[in-house]
Write a protein that holds these residues in place. Structure first.
Motif, mmCIF file in Angstrom:
data_model
loop_
_atom_site.group_PDB
_atom_site.id
_atom_site.type_symbol
_atom_site.label_atom_id
_atom_site.label_comp_id
_atom_site.label_asym_id
_atom_site.label_seq_id
_atom_site.Cartn_x
_atom_site.Cartn_y
_atom_site.Cartn_z
ATOM 1 N N LEU A 122 0.784 -1.176 0.240
ATOM 2 C CA LEU A 122 0.112 0.024 0.011
ATOM 3 C C LEU A 122 0.755 1.309 -0.108
ATOM 4 N N ARG A 123 1.881 1.394 -0.907
ATOM 5 C CA ARG A 123 2.789 2.452 -1.165
ATOM 6 C C ARG A 123 1.989 3.701 -1.236
ATOM 7 N N GLU A 124 2.129 4.719 -0.720
ATOM 8 C CA GLU A 124 1.400 5.911 -0.832
ATOM 9 C C GLU A 124 2.661 7.062 -1.235
ATOM 10 N N ASP A 125 3.545 6.630 -2.033
ATOM 11 C CA ASP A 125 4.661 7.735 -2.209
ATOM 12 C C ASP A 125 4.686 8.059 -3.925
ATOM 13 N N GLY A 126 3.735 7.793 -4.667
ATOM 14 C CA GLY A 126 3.810 8.404 -5.857
ATOM 15 C C GLY A 126 4.031 7.538 -6.898
ATOM 16 N N ILE A 127 3.456 7.646 -8.290
ATOM 17 C CA ILE A 127 3.752 6.892 -9.281
ATOM 18 C C ILE A 127 5.083 6.692 -9.856
ATOM 19 N N GLN A 128 5.720 8.018 -9.713
ATOM 20 C CA GLN A 128 7.385 8.191 -10.345
ATOM 21 C C GLN A 128 8.214 7.317 -9.325
ATOM 22 N N ARG A 129 8.106 7.613 -7.964
ATOM 23 C CA ARG A 129 8.806 6.605 -7.396
ATOM 24 C C ARG A 129 8.648 5.259 -7.287
ATOM 25 N N LYS A 130 7.422 4.853 -7.571
ATOM 26 C CA LYS A 130 7.134 3.493 -7.758
ATOM 27 C C LYS A 130 7.802 2.940 -8.883
ATOM 28 N N PHE A 131 7.799 3.792 -10.030
ATOM 29 C CA PHE A 131 8.391 3.268 -11.334
ATOM 30 C C PHE A 131 9.972 3.206 -11.201
ATOM 31 N N PHE A 132 10.771 4.169 -10.549
ATOM 32 C CA PHE A 132 12.058 4.065 -10.622
ATOM 33 C C PHE A 132 12.394 2.920 -9.464
ATOM 34 N N SER A 133 11.596 2.749 -8.445
ATOM 35 C CA SER A 133 11.702 1.496 -7.519
ATOM 36 C C SER A 133 11.731 0.421 -8.375
ATOM 37 N N PHE A 134 11.010 0.120 -9.067
ATOM 38 C CA PHE A 134 10.679 -1.054 -10.141
ATOM 39 C C PHE A 134 11.886 -1.299 -10.815
ATOM 40 N N ILE A 135 12.363 -0.119 -11.554
ATOM 41 C CA ILE A 135 13.631 -0.295 -12.329
ATOM 42 C C ILE A 135 14.879 -0.661 -11.516
ATOM 43 N N PHE A 136 14.914 -0.160 -10.447
ATOM 44 C CA PHE A 136 16.140 -0.117 -9.516
ATOM 45 C C PHE A 136 16.261 -1.691 -8.986
ATOM 46 N N ASN A 137 15.290 -2.159 -8.461
ATOM 47 C CA ASN A 137 14.793 -3.515 -8.010
ATOM 48 C C ASN A 137 15.122 -4.572 -9.072
ATOM 49 N N SER A 138 14.804 -4.457 -10.341
ATOM 50 C CA SER A 138 14.865 -5.171 -11.431
ATOM 51 C C SER A 138 16.487 -5.332 -11.744
ATOM 52 N N LEU A 139 17.139 -4.242 -12.008
ATOM 53 C CA LEU A 139 18.495 -4.228 -12.150
ATOM 54 C C LEU A 139 19.499 -5.138 -10.985
ATOM 55 N N VAL A 140 19.105 -4.829 -9.863
ATOM 56 C CA VAL A 140 19.899 -5.326 -8.806
ATOM 57 C C VAL A 140 19.579 -6.682 -8.735
ATOM 58 N N LYS A 141 18.215 -7.264 -8.796
ATOM 59 C CA LYS A 141 18.022 -8.859 -9.113
ATOM 60 C C LYS A 141 18.872 -9.327 -10.373
ATOM 61 N N LEU A 142 18.783 -8.540 -11.481
ATOM 62 C CA LEU A 142 19.379 -9.324 -12.677
ATOM 63 C C LEU A 142 21.004 -9.256 -12.434
ATOM 64 N N LEU A 143 21.721 -8.292 -11.847
ATOM 65 C CA LEU A 143 23.246 -8.175 -11.691
ATOM 66 C C LEU A 143 23.887 -8.947 -10.680
ATOM 67 N N PHE A 144 22.443 -8.963 -9.403
ATOM 68 C CA PHE A 144 23.519 -9.448 -8.049
ATOM 69 C C PHE A 144 22.574 -10.739 -7.619
ATOM 70 N N GLY A 145 21.587 -10.989 -8.364
ATOM 71 C CA GLY A 145 20.742 -12.075 -7.972
ATOM 72 C C GLY A 145 19.815 -12.013 -6.663
ATOM 73 N N ILE A 146 19.806 -10.819 -6.120
ATOM 74 C CA ILE A 146 19.049 -10.764 -4.918
ATOM 75 C C ILE A 146 17.223 -10.566 -5.403
ATOM 76 N N SER A 147 16.650 -11.647 -4.928
ATOM 77 C CA SER A 147 15.095 -11.683 -5.215
ATOM 78 C C SER A 147 14.407 -11.209 -4.288
ATOM 79 N N SER A 148 14.315 -9.603 -4.420
ATOM 80 C CA SER A 148 13.653 -8.994 -3.624
ATOM 81 C C SER A 148 13.029 -7.660 -4.153
ATOM 82 N N LYS A 149 11.791 -7.616 -4.435
ATOM 83 C CA LYS A 149 10.887 -6.463 -5.157
ATOM 84 C C LYS A 149 11.024 -4.839 -4.456
ATOM 85 N N ASP A 150 11.597 -4.965 -3.237
ATOM 86 C CA ASP A 150 11.680 -3.774 -2.397
ATOM 87 C C ASP A 150 12.787 -3.932 -1.662
ATOM 88 N N ILE A 151 14.141 -3.619 -2.204
ATOM 89 C CA ILE A 151 15.497 -3.732 -1.685
ATOM 90 C C ILE A 151 15.610 -2.825 -0.724
#
Length: 226
Positions: A122-151
């Motif tokens: 129930l994140r209430e911090d705006g669409i832009q923050r959610k978008f950048f968070s998604f990109i960041f979490n995806s990169l970290v999972k791809l490069l470091f193998g950390i399986s978390s959607k909310d690092i």
């Protein structure tokens, strides 16, 4: 000392009293020996004097950093003074209910080879923050193998032994990711407990657009170091 909670505050005069009181109440339900390290992370408002009201309680310790160097620096300075067998940190902005601390502590006790952290719902911090968070979490999972959607979600709790094997170098917001990268290299697991992340009601966020570029630079730097 069973638990140490580090809370960095930077210009949070509107939130510091509520955050400290709520976390004290939450930890008191556990019936454990604990300490809270409140870090005045170079604040220019009344944050420092408000923290002073709490240090009469011997469980509350204050660390003063004269000039703000960054979020990660404030956390790291607090961790240096931690005495608990379990250690953790959270933000000082009151966007996360203190009740999650008790749940994460129980998780950390039951999973001594894990980092126990919150997963924001129930994140209430705006669409832009959610978008950048998604990109960041995806990169970290791809490069470091950390399986978390909310690092970057906090609180994060972990056993003291982890700090005996790693040094956290990040002075900025990347300290959350650095912790998980280094914990994973040591064979530790990541346990996540869902919790509400509310819209900030008082004060101003210190996360800026430039923080996004700092994250990207740090991702690249850590990838080529590993």
């Amino acid at each position: 000392m069973q638990f140490t909670l580090v809370i960095p505050f930077y210009n949070e005069e509107k939130n510091v009293e509520k955050v400290l009181m709520d976390n004290i109440k939450s930890l008191d339900t556990l019936d454990i020996k604990y300490e809270i390290i409140a870090v005045d992370n170079g604040s220019t408002d009344n944050t420092a004097s408000l923290i002073d009201k709490f240090v009469k309680d011997k469980r509350i310790k204050k660390i003063t950093i004269k000039n703000n160097i960054g979020y990660g620096y404030g956390v790291a300075e607090g961790l240096k003074k931690a005495n608990g067998e379990i250690i953790g940190w959270r933000d000082g902005d009151a966007q996360v209910s203190a009740g999650i601390i008790a749940k994460l502590y129980k998780c950390a006790v039951s999973n001594p080879n894990s980092v126990c952290k919150m997963k924001r719902i129930l994140r209430e911090d705006g669409i832009q923050r959610k978008f950048f968070s998604f990109i960041f979490n995806s990169l970290v999972k791809l490069l470091f193998g950390i399986s978390s959607k909310d690092i970057n979600a906090k609180p994060k709790l972990f056993p003291r032994k982890l700090m005996e094997h790693i040094t956290l170098e990040s002075k900025d917001w990347f300290i959350d990711t650095e912790l998980l990268i280094k914990a994973k290299k040591l064979g530790m697991d990541i346990k996540e407990i869902p919790g509400e992340y509310l819209k900030r009601k008082k004060g101003k966020s210190n996360v800026r657009i430039i923080s996004i570029f700092e994250f990207l630079v740090n991702i690249i730097r850590y990838y080529f170091r590993s």
